[in-house]
Design a protein around this motif. Sequence first.
Motif, short mmCIF file in Angstrom:
data_model
loop_
_atom_site.label_atom_id
_atom_site.label_comp_id
_atom_site.label_asym_id
_atom_site.label_seq_id
_atom_site.Cartn_x
_atom_site.Cartn_y
_atom_site.Cartn_z
N TYR A 32 -6.30 -114.09 27.97
CA TYR A 32 -5.07 -113.35 28.23
C TYR A 32 -4.26 -113.16 26.96
CZ TYR A 32 -6.02 -114.17 33.15
OH TYR A 32 -6.61 -114.20 34.39
N ALA A 33 -3.83 -111.92 26.75
CA ALA A 33 -2.75 -111.70 25.81
C ALA A 33 -1.47 -112.19 26.48
CB ALA A 33 -2.64 -110.22 25.47
N MET A 34 -0.52 -112.61 25.68
CA MET A 34 0.70 -113.19 26.22
C MET A 34 1.93 -112.47 25.69
SD MET A 34 -0.40 -115.57 28.21
CE MET A 34 1.16 -116.40 28.55
N GLY A 35 2.92 -112.38 26.54
CA GLY A 35 4.16 -111.73 26.12
C GLY A 35 5.37 -112.53 26.53
N TRP A 36 6.47 -112.29 25.83
CA TRP A 36 7.77 -112.82 26.19
C TRP A 36 8.69 -111.63 26.50
CZ3 TRP A 36 9.11 -117.81 27.07
CH2 TRP A 36 8.30 -118.81 26.55
N ARG A 53 -5.03 -112.11 22.34
CA ARG A 53 -5.75 -113.25 22.90
C ARG A 53 -6.15 -114.27 21.83
NH1 ARG A 53 -10.49 -110.49 26.08
NH2 ARG A 53 -10.30 -109.06 24.32
N SER A 54 -6.52 -113.78 20.67
CA SER A 54 -6.90 -114.70 19.59
C SER A 54 -5.72 -115.20 18.79
CB SER A 54 -7.87 -113.99 18.65
OG SER A 54 -7.20 -112.95 17.96
N GLY A 55 -4.60 -114.52 18.93
CA GLY A 55 -3.42 -114.85 18.13
C GLY A 55 -3.37 -114.09 16.82
N ARG A 72 0.58 -119.03 19.49
CA ARG A 72 -0.12 -119.61 20.62
C ARG A 72 -1.09 -120.68 20.14
NH1 ARG A 72 -2.93 -114.99 23.74
NH2 ARG A 72 -3.85 -116.72 24.95
N ASP A 73 -1.36 -121.62 21.03
CA ASP A 73 -2.34 -122.67 20.81
C ASP A 73 -3.31 -122.61 21.98
OD1 ASP A 73 -3.82 -125.01 20.59
OD2 ASP A 73 -2.15 -126.20 19.88
N ASN A 74 -4.44 -121.98 21.78
CA ASN A 74 -5.38 -121.79 22.89
C ASN A 74 -5.98 -123.12 23.36
OD1 ASN A 74 -4.92 -119.08 23.05
ND2 ASN A 74 -6.77 -118.49 21.93
#
Length: 132
Positions: A32-36, A53-55, A72-74
């Motif tokens: 997942y890509a992440m958003g705020w 997804r990879s940062g 992010r820290d996967n």
Amino acid sequence: QVQLVESGGGLVQAGGSLRLSCAASGRSFSNYAMGWFRQAPGKEREFVAAISRSGGSRYYADSVKGRFTISRDNAKSTVFLQMDSLKPEDTAVYYCAALGTVYSSISSYVTAFKNERKYEYWGQGTQVTVSS
């Protein structure tokens, strides 16, 4: 299903810093890509920042560029939002969200990142209040 839980909000004076965290559980976080996003009283929810997804790719709203940093820290299934030089206008409830759709081009990703309707999962939000 992906469950998202934000933490780290609070009250801070203008010029101060906060670090928000969003812990994910459920399906593989790295898919997942992440958003705020954030929502101030009486206003619509707005995009703040997103990370691939990879940062390796990060995107910011103009209003926070140079002051906020998404990471992010996967391995720990966590996404962060470091907020520096906070202003009273940053006061809002901050939400993290997960985007699982894979797009064929970077431009499509950039468009999707800024659109809250593209995100499948949302946290409950954390309040950030910046006093003047």
